[in-house]
Enzyme design. Structure first.
Site, PDB file in Angstrom:
ATOM      1  N   ASP A   1      48.426 -10.518   0.208  1.00  0.00           N
ATOM      2  CA  ASP A   1      49.820 -10.630   0.256  1.00  0.00           C
ATOM      3  C   ASP A   1      49.635 -11.909   1.363  1.00  0.00           C
ATOM      4  O   ASP A   1      48.767 -12.125   1.769  1.00  0.00           O
ATOM      5  CB  ASP A   1      50.591  -9.590   0.733  1.00  0.00           C
ATOM      6  CG  ASP A   1      51.857  -9.681   0.212  1.00  0.00           C
ATOM      7  OD1 ASP A   1      52.396 -11.035  -0.061  1.00  0.00           O
ATOM      8  OD2 ASP A   1      52.775  -8.701   0.082  1.00  0.00           O
TER       9      ASP A   1
ATOM     10  N   GLU B   1      62.443  -8.781   1.704  1.00  0.00           N
ATOM     11  CA  GLU B   1      61.467  -8.338   2.057  1.00  0.00           C
ATOM     12  C   GLU B   1      61.884  -7.834   3.673  1.00  0.00           C
ATOM     13  O   GLU B   1      62.872  -7.100   3.816  1.00  0.00           O
ATOM     14  CB  GLU B   1      60.347  -9.517   2.470  1.00  0.00           C
ATOM     15  CG  GLU B   1      59.568  -9.877   1.309  1.00  0.00           C
ATOM     16  CD  GLU B   1      58.348 -10.554   1.194  1.00  0.00           C
ATOM     17  OE1 GLU B   1      57.415 -10.059   1.812  1.00  0.00           O
ATOM     18  OE2 GLU B   1      58.428 -11.714   1.098  1.00  0.00           O
TER      19      GLU B   1
END
Length: 859
Positions: A328, A529
């Site tokens: 990520d 997020e």
């Protein structure tokens, strides 16, 4: 208030409710569910994508022809804003991406052709014929998590939480196919989707990216997305010009962290990890997924990007996954002992491709990794395995056979972006995802009447689309940024006009004369997020500190106007007050670009008939208590307000509503602190407690300020100075951004009580050179969770060469998302300019906020 038991019994569910847990209980729960060494049986999976011996021979021939330098470069994925055609030709990196909101050449209104042109240029650079460089096609990845959201005019589908409510895997497969077409129309190859996380705590800011709290529903939906994006494995459509690579993410357990902490610690032992969080990956592998993204989260004390047991042992070896494991965004910087540009641990654990978006970070990673291979830290065999996997995925995607992006059939059809067929799919998804929680008979509304449409989200595409829409966070985007989209008000306006009625927009709820009914559209501010995690002192109460939407509902109630509440959110929340006062309540999630789907269901047609009934069923349990954040279907003491699978229809009799409790006085300090605020003392940060000063670059490359000399790396140097208590003398030369920061060997500390007692950061400082540029005070709560505050003015006000005390309200850092329950960098100063100072006696003092040098009101 409890839902009538018949609703639960119809679903075969028990009706016991877990009490809200105190911090002590939560800690005990965490200990009880800590991973153990008990052997468990790992399930198996079989990919339908067969190994092609001819392809494997070709891959090995290419790998053998590559230099070590080019192999390492293939393992790098940089952001398009930090890489040029010249970089691609020189380094031959394997992949690029565009982060949320990143567009070609930073053009916010980039057209599909702009995307294709940039993709074409980078692709051409990657296959240029040059001495000692093997031509290998570049691939480009994107976060198109609910449509190709970075592209203006793209179709934005409802987020996954809404798609889970449809239970319609065929529809979800078609949505993924449409998304693949829109991605391919811009010349891109790869979508970082689906998210197969099983969200278990709705405080998590990525709950809306999860299809459900039920792992089996997640598995079904995830497989459908993989099949839709990539095409059916084994068929001629598999990864053809109309399809793109999929990525199952985030491996593994990102939805199961304590407190729903994004990038936090996944709870449960190995058996729990497999039962809850593995099914989505098994189904994705069995659907032929070609890439898997590792998670920011930790499990069993190991960061997922460094967990060889899970990445290599479970995923690659046991489940037989032969595709690419991609990191990520900057995630390797979270691993203890690593930085954003240096992490042999992650390579050796099994990560193949590294998302290192920024320059010079990716170039430094290239050089550092080469050095680690040369010195034997990273085996050459591991590099060869990673490159083999990357080439295998590229070959399966047909990148050697497909024309360059500008000549691909789909990339020449810019009218695929937001086309009518895709928008109709999105409209259908909206209709099928709406969940009716309450209806006293007011719905469906007659479009031939006069309807007031109110609320801050009624005519706001930003609220309607949520995060990952035009920009990463999706906040404050004007409607013009969503060409072709239809707001809920616009849809209602069109439908009522067509039927002979009228819709009147009054976002503030001002009531005009002769209104027959009202629809109030309200909801969460957009987020993505970690910025969507509910804060330290929060509860699940919607608009806890500013009940603007409730005020509109109350005003309408006082006028006797029948009122429908339409709630836009990325998760269930505690809305008891709004539920009590509205005549009907609809959970509409974040429906995306097609607000017409909402109007389709709320209104009768022009003939007064029901054209579309409610079909959505909750894919997440709705909380009964203001702190019931982790109420899940399989709990032994399960008792939500509305259970998993609940959803009324027009066939149900009017709701006989019993008022819900509206009392939240039990939790004045929020769910994390408990009902009674614990005592707090001054928190000091001394060396004997393990706190030491470090010098850091933005890459998180750090150096300890050691005793007996000066430590530095060019832009920043420092030496210890204990003449006024424990402290340091630091000097910035102004050449590059650098920071001085207190750390404690990566340990996180719970300082939430000090913050809750109106605490302040306090330190002594002597200015030796006034700052030439902005200076930020920084606080870290997690590896990349930096919160900053501009303190330049306060520093410039101080006299030279004299000790003074500075105090900063901790609320200032809370306003920038600091998490005081896991502080690992309680104080730092950062600047890109020239500056010099002595600093000592850093501490947090309760009760100092109001009198602090810098005070901040809560946001």
């Amino acid at each position: 208030m409890r839902l009538h038991p018949a609703f639960f019994l119809a679903l075969g569910l028990s009706v016991a409710l877990p009490a809200c847990q105190s911090p002590e209980t939560l800690k005990q729960t965490q200990q009880e569910t800590a991973p153990t060494n008990t052997p468990v049986v790992w399930p198996t999976a079989k990919s339908p994508v067969a190994v092609d011996p001819k392809m494997e021979t070709r891959i090995q021939q290419i790998v053998a022809s590559m230099s070590l330098q080019q192999k390492v470069a293939q393992m790098i994925q940089a952001d398009i804003g930090s890489v040029s055609e010249a970089d691609i030709r020189e380094f031959r990196i394997g992949s690029v991406l565009n982060g949320g909101g990143q567009t070609p050449h930073d053009k916010p209104d980039a057209k599909p052709q702009d995307w294709v042109q940039l993709a074409d240029k980078l692709f051409q650079a990657s296959i240029a014929q040059e001495l000692d460089k093997t031509p290998i096609p570049l691939m480009w990845g994107v976060d198109a998590v609910h449509g190709h959201g970075n592209v203006m005019g793209a179709t934005l589908f409802p987020h996954n939480i809404a798609l889970g409510a449809t239970r319609n895997t065929d529809l979800v497969r078609k949505i993924a196919s449409a998304t693949a077409l829109e991605i391919a129309a811009t010349g891109l190859d790869w979508n970082f989707a689906p998210t197969v996380a099983v969200a278990r705590d709705i405080r998590w800011g990525r709950t809306y990216e999860s299809f459900s709290e039920d792992p089996q529903l997640v598995a079904q939906m995830g497989a459908a997305v993989v099949e839709g994006l990539q095409g059916q494995a084994g068929s001629a459509a598999f990864l053809d010009h109309n399809h793109v690579l999929a990525s199952a993410k985030h491996f593994i357990g990102d939805g199961g962290t304590l407190f729903g902490d994004d990038q936090g610690n996944t709870q449960g032992d190995e058996a729990e990890l497999i039962r809850l969080h593995l099914p989505g990956y098994i189904s994705a592998i069995e659907a032929g997924v070609q890439t898997v993204m590792a998670s920011y989260s930790w499990w069993d004390g190991i960061h997922s990007h460094a967990n060889r047991k899970l990445l290599t042992g479970l995923l690659k070896e046991h489940l037989g996954f032969d595709g690419v494991v991609v990191s990520d965004w900057q995630a390797i910087g979270h691993i203890r002992g690593c930085s954003i540009d240096n992490c042999a641990e992650a390579i050796n654990a099994g990560v193949d491709l590294f998302m290192i978006p920024n320059a010079p970070d990716w170039k430094n990673f290239y050089r550092n990794t080469l050095g680690q291979v040369w010195n034997g830290t990273i085996p050459v065999a591991r590099i060869n395995d990673a490159v083999t996997r990357i080439l295998r995925v590229k070959m399966r995607a047909g990148l050697w056979e497909k024309p360059r992006p500008a000549e691909r059939i789909t990339a020449q059809q810019s009218d695929l972006i937001g086309n009518a067929g895709h928008r109709e799919l999105a409209r259908q998804a909206v209709r099928e995802s709406l969940v009716l929680l309450k209806n006293n008979g007011v719905l469906p509304l007659d479009p031939r009447r006069t309807i007031l449409v109110a609320g801050h989200a009624a005519n706001s595409m930003s609220h309607q689309a949520g995060g990952w829409s035009v920009t990463w966070q999706g906040r404050d985007n004007p409607n013009a940024k969503y060409p072709g989209a239809t707001t809920i008000f616009a849809a209602l306006d069109h439908a009522t006009r067509a039927a002979g009625g009228r819709a009147i927009l009054r976002e503030d709820g001002q009531i005009p004369a002769n209104v027959d009914a009202a629809i109030v559209v309200f909801g969460e501010e957009p987020y993505a997020e970690m910025l969507g995690d509910l804060e330290n002192t929060a509860t699940l109460e919607f608009e806890r500190n500013n009940k603007r939407s409730l005020a509109i509902l109350q005003s309408l109630k006082s006028q006797g106007i029948p009122t429908v509440a339409v709630f836009l959110s990325g998760r269930p929340l505690w809305v008891n007050k709004e539920l009590n006062i509205a005549d009907a309540f609809v959970a509409a999630w974040q429906p995306g670009s097609e607000g017409t789907g909402v109007a389709d269901v709320l209104l009768r047609n022009a003939q007064g008939e029901v054209a579309h009934d409610f079909r959505g069923k909750l894919s997440f349990s709705w909380p009964q208590g203001v702190c019931d954040a982790a109420v899940n279907l399989d709990d032994t003491d399960y008792q939500p307000l509305f259970p998993y699978g609940f959803g009324l229809t027009y066939q149900d009799p009017p709701t006989k509503w019993q008022p819900l409790t509206e009392d939240t006085s039990e939790w004045p300090n929020g769910c994390r602190l408990g009902k009674t605020l614990p005592p707090a003392e001054i928190a000091t940060f001394s060396g004997d407690q393990g706190w030491l000063f470090y010098l850091e670059k933005p890459t998180l490359d750090r150096r300890l300020v050691k005793p007996g000399g000066t430590t530095g790396f060019g832009s920043l140097s420092a030496r210890r100075d204990n003449s006024r208590g424990e402290g340091v003398e630091a000097r910035w030369d102004g050449s590059v951004t650098s920071r001085l920061i207190l750390r404690n060997d990566g340990q996180q500390h719970d300082l939430l009580a000090v913050y809750a007692h109106k605490g302040a950061l306090v330190f002594d400082i002597k200015i030796n050179r006034k700052p030439s540029q902005k200076v930020d005070a920084v606080l870290y709560s997690g590896p990349l969770g930096g919160s900053t505050l501009d303190v330049t003015a306060a520093l410039k006000d101080l006299p030279l060469n004299q000790w003074r005390e500075i105090s900063v309200d901790l609320q200032c850092f809370e306003n920038d998302r600091a998490d005081f329950s896991r502080v690992d960098g309680p104080f730092g100063l950062q600047t890109a300019g020239a500056f010099a100072a002595n600093i000592s006696n850093v501490r947090y003092e309760p009760g100092r906020a109001r009198s602090a040098t810098i005070y901040c009101a809560p946001k």
